[in-house]
Design a protein around this motif. Structure first.
Motif, PDB file in Angstrom:
ATOM      1  N   MET A   1     -14.706  -0.020  -0.425  1.00  0.00           N
ATOM      2  CA  MET A   1     -13.605   0.375  -1.372  1.00  0.00           C
ATOM      3  C   MET A   1     -13.141  -1.206  -1.847  1.00  0.00           C
ATOM      4  SD  MET A   1      -9.633   1.659  -0.095  1.00  0.00           S
ATOM      5  CE  MET A   1     -10.712   2.749   1.069  1.00  0.00           C
ATOM      6  N   ASN A   2     -12.909  -1.189  -3.168  1.00  0.00           N
ATOM      7  CA  ASN A   2     -12.388  -2.445  -3.931  1.00  0.00           C
ATOM      8  C   ASN A   2     -10.851  -2.482  -3.904  1.00  0.00           C
ATOM      9  OD1 ASN A   2     -11.255  -0.803  -5.771  1.00  0.00           O
ATOM     10  ND2 ASN A   2     -13.203  -0.910  -7.214  1.00  0.00           N
ATOM     11  N   ILE A   3     -10.165  -3.799  -4.225  1.00  0.00           N
ATOM     12  CA  ILE A   3      -8.944  -3.939  -4.253  1.00  0.00           C
ATOM     13  C   ILE A   3      -8.079  -2.728  -4.841  1.00  0.00           C
ATOM     14  CG2 ILE A   3      -8.764  -5.709  -6.090  1.00  0.00           C
ATOM     15  CD1 ILE A   3      -6.567  -7.086  -4.170  1.00  0.00           C
ATOM     16  N   ALA A   4      -8.573  -2.327  -5.881  1.00  0.00           N
ATOM     17  CA  ALA A   4      -7.765  -1.315  -7.057  1.00  0.00           C
ATOM     18  C   ALA A   4      -7.792  -0.122  -6.138  1.00  0.00           C
ATOM     19  CB  ALA A   4      -8.390  -1.196  -8.464  1.00  0.00           C
ATOM     20  N   GLU A   5      -8.763   0.434  -5.582  1.00  0.00           N
ATOM     21  CA  GLU A   5      -8.839   1.639  -4.771  1.00  0.00           C
ATOM     22  C   GLU A   5      -7.763   1.619  -3.522  1.00  0.00           C
ATOM     23  OE1 GLU A   5     -12.897   1.979  -3.943  1.00  0.00           O
ATOM     24  OE2 GLU A   5     -13.299   3.156  -5.764  1.00  0.00           O
ATOM     25  N   SER A   6      -7.888   0.369  -2.933  1.00  0.00           N
ATOM     26  CA  SER A   6      -7.308   0.054  -1.814  1.00  0.00           C
ATOM     27  C   SER A   6      -5.613   0.115  -2.103  1.00  0.00           C
ATOM     28  CB  SER A   6      -7.453  -1.332  -1.003  1.00  0.00           C
ATOM     29  OG  SER A   6      -6.751  -1.702  -0.169  1.00  0.00           O
ATOM     30  N   PHE A   7      -5.174  -0.471  -3.133  1.00  0.00           N
ATOM     31  CA  PHE A   7      -3.890  -0.660  -3.694  1.00  0.00           C
ATOM     32  C   PHE A   7      -3.452   1.086  -4.050  1.00  0.00           C
ATOM     33  CE2 PHE A   7      -0.850  -0.047  -7.285  1.00  0.00           C
ATOM     34  CZ  PHE A   7      -0.023  -0.589  -6.771  1.00  0.00           C
ATOM     35  N   GLY A   8      -4.254   1.732  -4.678  1.00  0.00           N
ATOM     36  CA  GLY A   8      -4.029   2.983  -5.103  1.00  0.00           C
ATOM     37  C   GLY A   8      -3.788   4.021  -3.935  1.00  0.00           C
ATOM     38  N   ARG A   9      -4.494   3.678  -2.827  1.00  0.00           N
ATOM     39  CA  ARG A   9      -4.149   4.516  -1.834  1.00  0.00           C
ATOM     40  C   ARG A   9      -3.006   3.973  -0.794  1.00  0.00           C
ATOM     41  NH1 ARG A   9     -10.305   5.733  -0.201  1.00  0.00           N
ATOM     42  NH2 ARG A   9     -10.890   6.816  -2.059  1.00  0.00           N
ATOM     43  N   SER A  10      -2.329   2.959  -1.124  1.00  0.00           N
ATOM     44  CA  SER A  10      -1.328   2.333  -0.305  1.00  0.00           C
ATOM     45  C   SER A  10      -0.125   3.256  -0.285  1.00  0.00           C
ATOM     46  CB  SER A  10      -1.029   0.904  -0.505  1.00  0.00           C
ATOM     47  OG  SER A  10      -0.454   0.716  -1.850  1.00  0.00           O
ATOM     48  N   GLY A  11       0.894   2.908   0.739  1.00  0.00           N
ATOM     49  CA  GLY A  11       2.080   3.591   0.597  1.00  0.00           C
ATOM     50  C   GLY A  11       3.010   2.990  -0.564  1.00  0.00           C
ATOM     51  N   PHE A  12       2.864   1.908  -0.821  1.00  0.00           N
ATOM     52  CA  PHE A  12       3.536   1.280  -1.887  1.00  0.00           C
ATOM     53  C   PHE A  12       3.346   1.941  -3.284  1.00  0.00           C
ATOM     54  CE2 PHE A  12       3.975  -2.187  -5.355  1.00  0.00           C
ATOM     55  CZ  PHE A  12       5.292  -2.083  -5.275  1.00  0.00           C
ATOM     56  N   ALA A  13       1.999   1.835  -3.108  1.00  0.00           N
ATOM     57  CA  ALA A  13       1.578   2.514  -4.722  1.00  0.00           C
ATOM     58  C   ALA A  13       1.832   3.978  -4.880  1.00  0.00           C
ATOM     59  CB  ALA A  13       0.009   2.649  -4.943  1.00  0.00           C
ATOM     60  N   ARG A  14       2.056   4.779  -3.561  1.00  0.00           N
ATOM     61  CA  ARG A  14       2.474   6.197  -3.510  1.00  0.00           C
ATOM     62  C   ARG A  14       3.856   6.155  -4.051  1.00  0.00           C
ATOM     63  NH1 ARG A  14      -1.547   6.820   0.109  1.00  0.00           N
ATOM     64  NH2 ARG A  14      -0.161   6.717   2.283  1.00  0.00           N
ATOM     65  N   PHE A  15       4.842   5.228  -3.617  1.00  0.00           N
ATOM     66  CA  PHE A  15       6.060   5.400  -3.566  1.00  0.00           C
ATOM     67  C   PHE A  15       6.412   4.998  -5.264  1.00  0.00           C
ATOM     68  CE2 PHE A  15       9.912   2.672  -4.456  1.00  0.00           C
ATOM     69  CZ  PHE A  15      10.903   3.750  -4.278  1.00  0.00           C
ATOM     70  N   VAL A  16       5.690   3.699  -5.666  1.00  0.00           N
ATOM     71  CA  VAL A  16       6.088   3.403  -6.968  1.00  0.00           C
ATOM     72  C   VAL A  16       5.786   4.385  -7.900  1.00  0.00           C
ATOM     73  CG1 VAL A  16       5.269   1.788  -8.755  1.00  0.00           C
ATOM     74  CG2 VAL A  16       5.794   1.023  -6.520  1.00  0.00           C
ATOM     75  N   ASN A  17       4.546   5.173  -7.904  1.00  0.00           N
ATOM     76  CA  ASN A  17       4.401   6.292  -8.847  1.00  0.00           C
ATOM     77  C   ASN A  17       4.993   7.752  -8.386  1.00  0.00           C
ATOM     78  OD1 ASN A  17       2.455   4.938 -10.514  1.00  0.00           O
ATOM     79  ND2 ASN A  17       1.413   4.395  -8.564  1.00  0.00           N
ATOM     80  N   SER A  18       5.716   7.848  -7.443  1.00  0.00           N
ATOM     81  CA  SER A  18       6.703   9.032  -7.208  1.00  0.00           C
ATOM     82  C   SER A  18       7.553   9.049  -8.124  1.00  0.00           C
ATOM     83  CB  SER A  18       6.956   9.034  -5.471  1.00  0.00           C
ATOM     84  OG  SER A  18       8.073   7.898  -5.534  1.00  0.00           O
ATOM     85  N   PRO A  19       8.295  10.493  -8.160  1.00  0.00           N
ATOM     86  CA  PRO A  19       9.467  10.551  -8.993  1.00  0.00           C
ATOM     87  C   PRO A  19      10.544   9.266  -8.544  1.00  0.00           C
ATOM     88  CG  PRO A  19       8.676  12.488  -8.567  1.00  0.00           C
ATOM     89  CD  PRO A  19       8.114  11.623  -7.939  1.00  0.00           C
ATOM     90  N   ALA A  20      10.808   9.273  -7.093  1.00  0.00           N
ATOM     91  CA  ALA A  20      11.814   8.352  -6.666  1.00  0.00           C
ATOM     92  C   ALA A  20      11.639   6.918  -7.263  1.00  0.00           C
ATOM     93  CB  ALA A  20      12.022   8.264  -5.442  1.00  0.00           C
ATOM     94  N   GLY A  21      10.200   6.562  -7.153  1.00  0.00           N
ATOM     95  CA  GLY A  21       9.791   5.048  -7.663  1.00  0.00           C
ATOM     96  C   GLY A  21      10.029   4.873  -8.941  1.00  0.00           C
TER      97      GLY A  21
END
Length: 84
Positions: A1-21
């Protein structure tokens, strides 16, 4: 898994891309622009306005610039679609 995939699956990425984020980024952008407007007499005012446009536009158009910088998708929708 590369760094971009790792970021995309992180909790931070999920928050930032959620409606609240997205709302958080828009509010932060508006706040920076407002702060910059109050500081227009200094050189920092224009810089704050320009910097504030980045999270404002990214949140409004569902873009994730961090993912793009890491070589991943720029679309928040594609990031949300990745499996944890």
């Amino acid at each position: 898994m590369n760094i971009a995939e790792s970021f995309g699956r992180s909790g931070f990425a999920r928050f930032v891309n959620s409606p609240a984020g997205r709302i958080t980024r828009i509010v932060a952008g508006i706040g920076l622009i407002g702060w910059g407007y109050t500081q227009l007499s200094t050189g920092m005012g224009l810089a704050l306005i320009v910097v504030g446009l980045v999270p404002l536009i990214a949140g409004a158009f569902d873009l994730c610039l961090i993912s793009a910088l890491l070589g991943g998708p720029i679309s928040g929708k594609r990031i949300r679609g990745s499996k944890p």
